[in-house]
Design a protein around this motif. Structure first.
Motif, short mmCIF file in Angstrom:
data_model
loop_
_atom_site.label_atom_id
_atom_site.label_comp_id
_atom_site.label_asym_id
_atom_site.label_seq_id
_atom_site.Cartn_x
_atom_site.Cartn_y
_atom_site.Cartn_z
N PRO A 1 0.91 -1.21 0.06
CA PRO A 1 0.04 -0.13 -0.11
C PRO A 1 0.76 1.37 -0.13
O PRO A 1 0.36 2.29 -0.58
N GLN A 2 1.91 1.19 0.63
CA GLN A 2 2.68 2.70 0.55
C GLN A 2 3.39 2.55 -0.73
O GLN A 2 3.67 3.87 -0.97
N ARG A 3 3.75 1.50 -1.38
CA ARG A 3 4.44 1.65 -2.76
C ARG A 3 3.30 2.27 -3.62
O ARG A 3 3.57 3.01 -4.44
N LEU A 4 2.22 1.96 -3.36
CA LEU A 4 1.02 2.32 -4.46
C LEU A 4 0.55 3.92 -4.10
O LEU A 4 -0.19 4.35 -4.75
N ALA A 5 0.98 4.32 -2.92
CA ALA A 5 0.42 5.73 -2.61
C ALA A 5 0.68 6.65 -3.64
O ALA A 5 0.36 7.73 -4.09
N SER A 6 2.29 6.52 -4.11
CA SER A 6 2.81 7.63 -5.14
C SER A 6 1.94 7.34 -6.38
O SER A 6 2.26 8.19 -7.23
#
Length: 718
Positions: free
Chosen positions: A7-12
């Motif tokens: 999820p953190q990677r997809l935030a950008s």
């Protein structure tokens, strides 16, 4: 290589500060609409146009490469042909862009050559440490942060609590439109395409952590990366975020798993259905139900009880709701005595107090009747949600809405209610800006358009509330094998891995079940007519006789079964008939004949496990014995299953009444039976990936006596 898609990677990706439109062109409608969307949502100064010729595009200057932008960019929207996509990715990566949204088609959906091209695309993106959405999709829109990276026109400018995911880009525009007219306001819309890298499960996982999203609607043609989807769905259940899925397409498992009867009961679509139930995913069969259910779930949240209390201005609407509730199995509980007393005090003398409640035309004279009825029904101990049926306008005639006073009275009831209340329009009409004005004045937050739609949505929400209630405090009960073992701490005895291969006869299968603690009818394998007669005499009554052969699964099909055989001569003759019939089938090895005491009466079940190529082992329980495929009365669940879950599966069968005892037959010991069913699941799990299918058919049940009368085992390495 790219790291895990978290999820953190997809935030950008889904919250970009800036976007590059690669392949921008005045000749491309995709380019024109995507650019217009970004401008309308306030991204003009953070949108960069990349055109390899440097031609002015959409009235703005362009750059010939991403590297020439000279500013940090979060997402590259790739609108270049397939042949130029790899180079475009390299250019974007050189500019520091780590996310690509690939529009072009001709990849995994286009045959062997397309699949090879998709594999090359993914490998190239991974080598550049880029995350790739698509290909063959129409981008996404983040309505919360007002970032539309999509060529879909007519995007709403208001955000809401429902995220919409779709594997079909072409259908997503229609879904978007209907979400608007149904009041299912969106937080995100994500088209998934081929899911070459970012799958539905990854996006679900991201949305679980999104504070603006309270429910997720998803259209699927297939579930790619089931393990990721399963983990994300479990997190969503624990977070209290309903997933409403419209899953299209169904087919049977490969023919190799259909050798046993279980394979005819377990197909891809039925397996998905069982997996979704296990995960607490609401499954619907139309776009309308998907979006209305998701919108309702997002607004109401978890219900404390499944009961629906109905307050209506229309007796006809009450009848329709009652009929649809009966069709769907939705619960309209009878009102408690205290509720009846409270309603009797406010209803006119000619009114009848029951659920659904028709407040009659008296509410036209005294609109507060709505308010007081809502308050009374919402306090009923059997009611989890109140559905209030009344009309709302969708077009203005230029004058104040004549029914505002009734909407206001309903809104007052909602404010004072002891539990959740939803306004229900009688027909499936759009919720327009004018409708929202009327709702705002009345303090009505949400409306369900349509009577059937209301029953579907509320019934689905009630099911989800119950199915995922335990997940809120942690992992659902059946999430781990340890949670579902029928006898915790008792290992399941299985043969060495080297023995779990080839073709097994029934005698080998019986031995496996016995070692695992599963009750099996007594039996003796005879290799001569004389030995068969001696075995039958030892059992002291009519016997069942079956050929023993690793090459025969359906023994009766080749004349390899005799039932109710009595006497030495008859047994000897049956032995000869069975072995002769089997020997006449080319390629059949005959090891002898199994002799067992004949069991009659009671109930015959099938309990089987088939390994689904995507979801792993799936348990099926069914009624019918030899007629199991004809009756088709079965229930499925992914493994593991606990005894509690096994009993629920048994109780869900249409013919479950047979297990409770009918026409003088003793009722089955359901607790003991559930233990046996759960133990079969434990055995299948212990056998691991070597197992293709395990089937007991029939499992004979008579009171507390439970015995496997026949068993088939097939291995993946046959």
């Amino acid at each position: 290589m790219a790291g895990p898609i978290t999820p953190q990677r997809l935030a950008s990706l889904f919250r970009p500060r800036s976007v590059a439109l690669v392949g921008a062109s005045d000749k491309s409608n995709f380019s024109a609409v995507t650019y217009r969307n970004l401008v309308e949502f306030g991204h003009a100064d953070r949108t960069y146009l990349v055109n390899r010729r440097g031609a002015e595009t959409h009235g703005r200057p362009t750059v010939t490469s991403c590297a020439a932008i000279g500013e940090p960019v979060d997402v590259a929207f790739m609108m270049v042909p397939q042949a130029g996509t790899l180079d475009a990715l390299s250019d974007a990566a050189a500019a520091g862009i780590r996310n690509a949204v690939v529009l072009s088609a001709g990849y995994g959906e286009a045959g062997e050559a397309g699949r090879a091209a998709q594999a090359e695309l993914v490998a190239h993106a991974e080598s550049l440490d880029m995350v790739l959405l698509g290909p063959n999709q129409l981008g996404f829109a983040n309505f919360v942060h007002r970032t539309p990276v999509t060529p879909i026109p007519g995007l709403p400018h208001e955000s809401g609590p429902v995220a919409l995911l779709s594997q079909s880009g072409a259908s997503s525009s229609a879904m978007l439109d209907f979400a608007g007219v149904a009041g299912a306001d969106l937080s995100y819309m994500v088209t998934l395409g081929n899911e070459a890298m970012v799958t539905a499960g990854h996006v679900l996982d991201y949305l679980v952590d999104d504070e603006h999203t309270r429910a997720i609607a998803i259209f699927l043609e297939t579930v790619r990366d089931p393990a990721v989807f399963r983990a994300a769905a479990r997190r969503a259940a624990a977070a209290g975020k309903p997933i409403v899925a419209l899953k299209a397409g169904s087919s049977e498992l490969a023919a190799r798993t259909a050798a046993a009867h279980t394979g005819a009961l377990v197909g891809d679509d039925r397996t998905v259905d069982a997996v979704f139930r296990d995960l607490g995913v609401i499954r619907v069969d139309s776009i309308e139900d998907m979006l209305i259910t998701a919108g309702t779930a997002a607004r109401l949240g978890r219900l404390a009880r499944p009961g629906i209390g109905v307050v209506s201005i229309s007796g006809g609407a009450c009848d329709i709701l009652a009929d649809r509730a009966d069709d769907l199995g939705a619960e309209l509980p009878a009102f408690a005595p205290a509720t009846v007393q409270a309603l009797d005090a406010i209803m006119p003398s000619y009114g009848t107090v029951h659920n659904p409640l028709d407040v009659t035309g008296a509410a036209i004279i005294d609109p507060t009747l709505f308010t007081r009825a809502i308050e009374a029904v919402s306090a009923d101990p059997g009611v989890g949600v109140v559905a209030v049926v009344n009309s709302l306008p969708w077009m203005s005639d230029g004058r104040p809405y004549s029914g505002q006073v009734f909407a206001d009275a309903i809104g007052d009831g909602m404010q004072n209610a002891a539990g959740p209340v939803v306004y229900v329009n009688q027909v499936l009409q759009p919720i327009t800006a004018y409708t929202r004005e009327v709702m705002a004045r009345a303090r009505v937050p949400h409306v369900i358009p349509g009577l059937r739609q209301a029953v579907v949505a509320l019934h689905n929400l009630a099911w989800w509330s119950d199915a995922t209630r335990d997940a809120v405090s942690g992992t659902p009960q059946a999430a781990t094998p340890q949670a579902a073992t029928s006898q915790p701490g008792t290992p399941v005895a299985v043969p060495e891995a080297s023995a779990r291969r080839g073709a097994w006869s029934e005698t080998a299968a019986r031995a496996l079940l016995t070692e695992a603690g599963i009750p099996v009818v007594p039996g003796e394998a005879a290799t001569s007519a004389r030995q068969a007669a001696k075995a039958a005499a030892g059992f002291g009554g009519p016997v069942a006789m079956k050929v023993v052969s690793p090459d025969v699964l359906h023994k009766s099909d080749i004349g390899g079964v005799r039932l109710g055989v009595t006497g030495d001569e008859a047994v000897a003759a049956a032995y000869d008939e069975i072995t002769t019939a089997a020997s006449n089938v080319p390629g059949t090895r005959v090891e002898g004949v199994l002799v067992s005491p004949l069991r009659s009466g009671g109930t015959e079940l099938l309990v089987g496990v088939v390994r689904d190529p995507d979801w792993g082992p799936v348990l099926a329980v069914a009624l019918g014995g030899v007629f199991v495929e004809v009756l088709g009365d079965s229930a499925l669940s992914p493994l593991p299953v606990s005894p509690v879950r096994a009993r629920a599966l048994l109780e869900s069968l249409r013919g479950a009444a047979l297990l409770h005892g009918v026409r003088g037959t003793p009722p089955a010991d359901l607790d003991a039976l559930a233990e046996v069913v759960a133990r079969v699941g434990d055995l299948a799990l212990a056998l691991g990936d070597d197992l293709e299918s395990l089937e007991i058919n029939p499992l004979h049940v008579s009171g507390s006596t439970i015995e496997a009368l026949d068993a088939v085992i097939t291995w993946r390495n046959a």
